[in-house]
Scaffold this active site. Structure first.
Site, short mmCIF file in Angstrom:
data_model
loop_
_atom_site.label_atom_id
_atom_site.label_comp_id
_atom_site.label_asym_id
_atom_site.label_seq_id
_atom_site.Cartn_x
_atom_site.Cartn_y
_atom_site.Cartn_z
N CYS A 146 0.93 -0.91 -0.09
CA CYS A 146 0.17 0.02 -0.13
C CYS A 146 1.16 1.19 0.24
CB CYS A 146 -1.01 -0.38 0.98
SG CYS A 146 -1.65 1.29 1.74
N CYS A 172 0.57 3.91 2.74
CA CYS A 172 0.84 3.14 4.73
C CYS A 172 2.58 4.07 4.43
CB CYS A 172 0.69 1.87 4.44
SG CYS A 172 -1.28 1.42 3.89
#
Length: 132
Positions: free
Chosen positions: A47, A50
């Protein structure tokens, strides 16, 4: 004890979360950070949001003098997270829609949250930490 980390996966979340909840009243701030798992082949999160937010969040939390507990909850790999029936998507307490999501847990409920598009913004992290 300024920052204490707890880690949980989907399978271990309930037991770790119970420990987190039972100790919550003793801390200045209790946060849950929902994150994507790391890709075993690269050791990086799948991600990109993230990857961007994690270092900013950790930097902010490590500089606080308050007792803060951060429960890092890993949502799984991309196919696991994309499932509309992912346990944290359908959990009425969490109502997770994206990762990363940083929530402030207070009085046994969510008292503030930063969604994926804002979890890396320093002044918003500060406000969440302060309970604003």
């Amino acid at each position: 004890m300024p920052l204490k980390l707890l880690d949980a996966t989907v399978s271990s979340f309930e037991s770790v979360f119970e420990k987190f909840r039972s100790e919550a009243p003793q801390n200045k701030a209790n946060l849950i950070l929902f994150l994507a798992d790391k890709d075993p082949s690269t050791s990086l999160s799948w991600c990109p949001d993230c990857v961007r937010a994690e270092p900013v969040i950790y930097k902010k939390l490590e500089t606080t003098s308050d007792d803060v507990v951060l429960l890092r909850a890993f949502v799984g790999d991309r196919p696991t997270w994309r499932n509309p029936q992912h346990p944290w998507r359908v959990d009425s307490r969490l109502k997770l829609t994206g990762v990363p999501t940083l929530v402030r847990w207070e009085n046994d409920t969510i008292r503030g949250r930063l969604e994926d598009h804002e979890a890396h913004i320093e002044n918003k992290i500060d406000a969440l930490l302060a309970g604003n």
